[in-house]
Write an enzyme that holds these catalytic residues in place. Structure first.
Site, mmCIF file in Angstrom:
data_model
loop_
_atom_site.group_PDB
_atom_site.id
_atom_site.type_symbol
_atom_site.label_atom_id
_atom_site.label_comp_id
_atom_site.label_asym_id
_atom_site.label_seq_id
_atom_site.Cartn_x
_atom_site.Cartn_y
_atom_site.Cartn_z
ATOM 1 N N PRO A 11 0.790 -1.230 0.000
ATOM 2 C CG PRO A 11 -0.098 -1.084 2.138
ATOM 3 C CD PRO A 11 0.545 -2.043 1.187
ATOM 4 C CG ASN A 12 -0.189 4.332 1.320
ATOM 5 O OD1 ASN A 12 -1.169 4.876 0.815
ATOM 6 N ND2 ASN A 12 -0.231 3.773 2.513
ATOM 7 N NE ARG A 19 4.091 6.550 1.653
ATOM 8 C CZ ARG A 19 4.322 5.325 2.062
ATOM 9 N NH1 ARG A 19 4.745 4.414 1.193
ATOM 10 N NH2 ARG A 19 4.114 4.987 3.310
ATOM 11 C CE1 TYR A 24 8.919 4.804 2.924
ATOM 12 C CE2 TYR A 24 7.444 6.711 2.913
ATOM 13 C CZ TYR A 24 7.888 5.528 3.496
ATOM 14 O OH TYR A 24 7.295 5.083 4.649
ATOM 15 C CG ASN A 76 8.377 -2.162 0.215
ATOM 16 O OD1 ASN A 76 7.858 -2.315 1.332
ATOM 17 N ND2 ASN A 76 8.928 -1.020 -0.170
ATOM 18 C CB ALA A 79 1.614 -0.020 6.278
ATOM 19 C CD GLU A 100 10.646 -7.744 5.508
ATOM 20 O OE1 GLU A 100 10.651 -8.915 5.964
ATOM 21 O OE2 GLU A 100 10.453 -6.750 6.213
ATOM 22 C CG HIS A 102 11.188 -2.474 4.398
ATOM 23 N ND1 HIS A 102 9.820 -2.426 4.291
ATOM 24 C CD2 HIS A 102 11.499 -3.638 5.007
ATOM 25 C CE1 HIS A 102 9.327 -3.530 4.838
ATOM 26 N NE2 HIS A 102 10.315 -4.279 5.267
ATOM 27 N NE ARG A 109 10.402 5.932 8.419
ATOM 28 C CZ ARG A 109 9.391 5.720 7.551
ATOM 29 N NH1 ARG A 109 9.482 4.730 6.677
ATOM 30 N NH2 ARG A 109 8.323 6.484 7.572
HETATM 31 C C1 DQA Z 1 8.312 0.880 3.715
HETATM 32 C C2 DQA Z 1 8.427 1.080 5.241
HETATM 33 C C3 DQA Z 1 7.089 0.857 5.908
HETATM 34 O O1 DQA Z 1 7.215 1.047 7.315
HETATM 35 C C4 DQA Z 1 6.060 1.830 5.384
HETATM 36 O O2 DQA Z 1 4.799 1.581 5.963
HETATM 37 C C5 DQA Z 1 5.981 1.871 3.901
HETATM 38 C C6 DQA Z 1 7.206 1.722 3.118
HETATM 39 C C7 DQA Z 1 9.620 1.228 2.994
HETATM 40 O O3 DQA Z 1 9.741 0.851 1.832
HETATM 41 O O4 DQA Z 1 10.498 1.895 3.551
HETATM 42 O O5 DQA Z 1 4.930 2.118 3.346
HETATM 43 O O6 DQA Z 1 8.035 -0.494 3.478
#
Ligand code: DQA
Length: 144
Positions: A11-12, A19, A24, A76, A79, A100, A102, A109
């Site tokens: 998501p997002n 964003r 990011y 990825n 959240a 995985e 990020h 964080r």
């Molecule tokens: C994320 C880190 C997560 O905590 C966050 O909710 C994201 C992006 C990252 O790529 O740094 O949406 O996965």
């Protein structure tokens, strides 16, 4: 036979580029996907990319990956990393090795980002290297 690799974005991540760019980065999701597709193509691998803002859609896509004969997943889960037992269970159910990723260093964080439901069953976890993290994960998968 060409290696089949699936990249999953949670998501997002469709908003990448605009964003929180200080967290990011400024690349859009299509910029990142294009880099990955070029890398995969150069190695003769078949790359499929999927983004969803919905947990169930990600679970469905993981199940479909098994039916398609996917050999590696780069995920990825955004959240959902920190909340989703369903995604963890789907990955365990299909028995497809995964890395995985990020973009941000989640360990620098908020505390709620320090726990991942996916990490203990992953081949590896890459955090904090921005878009390069996806490329590193893909290189690893291509070499597997
Ligand atoms: C994320 C880190 C997560 O905590 C966050 O909710 C994201 C992006 C990252 O790529 O740094 O949406 O996965």
């Amino acid at each position: 036979m060409a290696q089949r690799i699936l990249v999953l974005h949670g998501p997002n991540l469709n908003l990448l580029g605009t964003r929180e760019p200080e967290v990011y980065g400024r690349l859009s999701l299509s910029d990142i996907n294009e880099r990955l597709e070029n890398l995969a193509q150069a190695q003769g691998a078949v790359l499929t990319v999927f983004q969803s803002n919905h947990e169930g859609a990600l679970v469905d896509r993981i199940q479909e990956a098994a039916r398609e004969g996917t050999e590696y997943i780069i995920i990825n889960a955004a959240a959902y990393t920190h909340t989703s037992i369903a995604i963890r269970d789907a990955l365990a159910a299909v028995c497809i090795p995964y890395v995985e990723v990020h973009l941000s260093n989640v360990y620098k964080r908020e505390e709620f980002r320090h726990h991942s439901y996916l990490a203990t069953a992953a081949q590896g976890v890459i955090a904090g290297l921005g878009a390069f993290g996806y490329e590193a994960a893909l290189q690893y998968a291509l070499a597997a």
